[in-house]
Design an enzyme around this catalytic site. Structure first.
Site, short mmCIF file in Angstrom:
data_model
loop_
_atom_site.label_atom_id
_atom_site.label_comp_id
_atom_site.label_asym_id
_atom_site.label_seq_id
_atom_site.Cartn_x
_atom_site.Cartn_y
_atom_site.Cartn_z
N CYS A 52 0.43 -1.41 0.21
CA CYS A 52 0.13 0.15 -0.07
C CYS A 52 0.88 1.65 -0.13
O CYS A 52 1.56 1.57 1.08
CB CYS A 52 -0.84 0.21 1.37
SG CYS A 52 -1.41 1.38 1.33
N CYS A 55 0.29 3.11 3.50
CA CYS A 55 0.52 2.33 4.70
C CYS A 55 2.41 3.59 5.65
O CYS A 55 3.36 3.95 4.37
CB CYS A 55 0.44 1.15 4.83
SG CYS A 55 -1.01 0.14 4.95
N HIS A 115 -4.14 0.14 8.21
CA HIS A 115 -4.64 -0.07 6.57
C HIS A 115 -6.30 -0.40 6.41
O HIS A 115 -6.60 0.06 5.86
CB HIS A 115 -3.77 -0.72 5.92
CG HIS A 115 -4.37 -1.12 4.55
ND1 HIS A 115 -3.77 -0.50 3.45
CD2 HIS A 115 -5.05 -2.61 3.30
CE1 HIS A 115 -4.07 -0.59 1.80
NE2 HIS A 115 -4.88 -1.99 2.30
N ASN A 155 -13.77 9.94 -1.72
CA ASN A 155 -14.81 8.55 -1.80
C ASN A 155 -14.12 7.46 -1.42
O ASN A 155 -12.69 6.69 -0.92
CB ASN A 155 -13.77 8.52 -3.68
CG ASN A 155 -13.84 9.87 -4.33
OD1 ASN A 155 -14.78 10.53 -4.48
ND2 ASN A 155 -12.65 10.60 -4.64
N SER A 163 -8.77 4.79 -4.88
CA SER A 163 -7.65 3.45 -5.28
C SER A 163 -6.96 3.24 -4.85
O SER A 163 -6.16 2.07 -5.14
CB SER A 163 -6.85 5.09 -6.18
OG SER A 163 -6.00 5.92 -5.93
N HIS A 166 -6.94 2.03 2.21
CA HIS A 166 -6.19 2.97 3.04
C HIS A 166 -7.34 4.34 3.39
O HIS A 166 -7.07 4.84 2.67
CB HIS A 166 -4.92 2.84 2.69
CG HIS A 166 -3.80 3.30 4.32
ND1 HIS A 166 -3.34 2.65 4.84
CD2 HIS A 166 -4.50 4.32 5.30
CE1 HIS A 166 -2.65 3.14 5.77
NE2 HIS A 166 -3.17 4.27 6.26
N HIS A 168 -8.04 7.28 3.82
CA HIS A 168 -7.91 8.57 2.74
C HIS A 168 -9.53 9.93 2.13
O HIS A 168 -10.03 9.19 1.78
CB HIS A 168 -6.49 8.61 2.47
CG HIS A 168 -7.04 7.73 1.00
ND1 HIS A 168 -7.45 6.45 1.21
CD2 HIS A 168 -7.19 8.63 -0.71
CE1 HIS A 168 -7.52 6.64 -0.34
NE2 HIS A 168 -7.89 7.65 -1.36
N GLN A 170 -8.71 13.59 0.03
CA GLN A 170 -8.16 14.75 -0.79
C GLN A 170 -9.01 15.64 -0.42
O GLN A 170 -9.77 16.17 0.15
CB GLN A 170 -8.63 13.72 -2.73
CG GLN A 170 -8.17 12.63 -2.86
CD GLN A 170 -8.11 12.63 -4.54
OE1 GLN A 170 -7.74 13.97 -5.12
NE2 GLN A 170 -8.49 12.10 -5.29
P1 H2U Z 1 -7.87 8.49 -4.03
O1 H2U Z 1 -8.49 7.17 -3.29
O2 H2U Z 1 -10.15 9.60 -4.53
O3 H2U Z 1 -8.55 8.17 -5.81
O4 H2U Z 1 -7.12 9.28 -3.31
C1 H2U Z 1 -5.96 9.15 -4.00
C2 H2U Z 1 -4.78 9.91 -4.26
O5 H2U Z 1 -3.78 9.79 -3.79
C3 H2U Z 1 -4.75 10.37 -5.97
O6 H2U Z 1 -4.98 11.06 -6.53
C4 H2U Z 1 -2.66 9.82 -5.13
C5 H2U Z 1 -3.32 10.10 -6.00
O7 H2U Z 1 -2.95 10.31 -7.28
N1 H2U Z 1 -1.67 9.02 -4.42
C6 H2U Z 1 -0.41 9.99 -4.69
O8 H2U Z 1 -0.27 10.69 -4.53
N2 H2U Z 1 0.57 8.90 -4.17
C7 H2U Z 1 1.05 7.19 -4.56
O9 H2U Z 1 1.76 6.73 -4.29
C8 H2U Z 1 -0.38 6.60 -4.70
C9 H2U Z 1 -1.76 7.50 -5.25
ZN ZN Z 2 -2.27 0.88 3.62
#
Ligand code: H2U
Ligand code: ZN
Length: 355
Positions: A52, A55, A115, A155, A163, A166, A168, A170
């Site tokens: 992840c 993490c 996580h 989201n 995506s 974990h 989180h 934005q």
């Molecule tokens: P979402 O799960 O809402 O897509 O948000 C995850 C965000 O995390 C996504 O905008 C960022 C992605 O660009 N991200 C990073 O900045 N670094 C990473 O290593 C993975 C994901």
């Molecule tokens: Zn994680």
């Protein structure tokens, strides 16, 4: 006022925040369903996933190191949708081909080093840490004179395009007001000019009085399925005090926001006994230096599920071409959420009580 008819015959309802209509077709809830059945993505059971990006101690996708954080962790998005510096750009042709530069700051905020720890499973102390981080980020980003709007959003779940499981959210801070907050801003100002009061203070008062769509409440917040809800189990979290942003909450109100977020997300998980997917976000007053006295802090939850953990509502057909439409009434949705209870279904078997 003919409330009974609203529960049985096709009609449209007005959304005063966006100044648009939604169609409600209560009689249609009896029709047969031959639609798609989706597979439920299994919830991650591990507290730490070596693969992840979010993490503690792991490398992110672009090779950057995520530190051994112990509470929340905020970092600049490695793949930001907007950049703080943008070359000037004004493109205009015949009023039809119009483009402008847009600047912004995009961040990611991890809720917990764990996580698997989603909002409904977090303790009130952990949630308070998240709320403090949101308020701090809002204040820090608003400090930039060119930032006019700050959107905090989560989201949750693959269904909503998250995506990474974990937990989180934005944060996108932009040089201009995005479409929907701009429309809400107009509505708040218009209502205040017309009625000399606040649109959402008055709306909350009506909802608490009628008690037809209230899902839960505490001393500082109430959750309602809005009269004009589009998504089947959409909710609106309203602060009871007329304030514009998270950084205006007292310490006690921050705790009560944690309490209400925990309770509504437990209800969501309980509804179909699944990690209920949603997009949620706070609408806070613009940070353009104006006073924005008409603005009222609120959060929207937009969850896609309709009938079960596998059957979602799609915004297609008439909704893409005409107006949004729903079958289940907001009143029935509120009743379902009330009945869903506030002991998380995963705790029920273990007989655990809430902290
Ligand atoms: P979402 O799960 O809402 O897509 O948000 C995850 C965000 O995390 C996504 O905008 C960022 C992605 O660009 N991200 C990073 O900045 N670094 C990473 O290593 C993975 C994901
Ligand atoms: Zn994680």
């Amino acid at each position: 006022m003919n409330f009974e008819k609203l529960l049985s015959i096709p009609h449209k309802r007005f959304n005063p925040l966006l100044s648009e209509w939604v169609l409600v077709s209560p009689h249609r809830t009896r029709r047969p369903w031959l639609g798609k059945m989706e597979k439920v993505p299994a919830a991650p059971a591990v507290t730490y996933d070596p693969n992840c990006y979010l993490c503690p101690g792991n490398k992110r996708a672009n090779g950057k190191q995520t530190p051994q954080y112990v509470e929340t962790y905020t970092f600049d998005n490695d793949y930001p949708a907007l950049l703080p510096e943008a070359e000037p750009l004004q493109h205009e042709q015949h009023g039809l081909l119009v483009g402008q530069a847009e600047r912004g700051i995009c961040r990611v905020l991890c809720f917990s080093p764990r996580h698997d720890l989603t909002v409904p499973r977090m303790s009130l102390r952990e949630l308070r840490g998240v709320i403090d981080a949101w308020a701090d980020q809002f204040s820090a980003l608003a400090h930039n004179s060119w930032i006019r709007h700050i959107q905090i959003f989560e989201n949750r779940g693959e269904l909503m395009g998250a995506s990474n499981p974990h937990p989180h959210c934005q944060i996108w801070a932009t040089a201009s007001l995005p479409n929907l907050p701009a429309r809400e801003n107009e509505s708040f100002r218009y209502y205040r000019a017309e009625k000399h009061s606040c649109l959402l203070c008055d709306y909350l008062h009506l909802e608490l009085q009628r008690n037809e769509r209230v899902v839960c409440q505490n001393e500082a917040f109430a959750v309602v399925v809005p009269f004009w809800a589009v998504w089947p189990f959409e909710t609106l979290v309203l602060s009871k005090r007329h304030i514009g942003s998270l950084n205006q909450l007292s310490g006690e109100e921050c705790d009560l926001l944690g309490d209400i977020l925990r309770r509504i997300t437990i209800r969501y998980d309980n509804l179909f006994e699944t990690a209920f997917p949603y997009s949620m976000g706070f609408h806070q007053s613009p940070t353009d230096g104006e006073s924005h006295e008409a603005w009222h802090l609120h959060a929207h939850f937009f969850p896609p599920l309709l009938r079960s953990a596998t059957v979602r509502k799609f915004m297609v057909g008439y909704e893409l071409l005409g107006s949004p439409q729903r079958d289940l009434t907001p009143e029935a949705a509120a009743q379902r959420l009330v009945a869903a209870g506030e002991t998380h279904y995963l705790d029920r078997a273990a007989g655990q009580s809430q902290p």
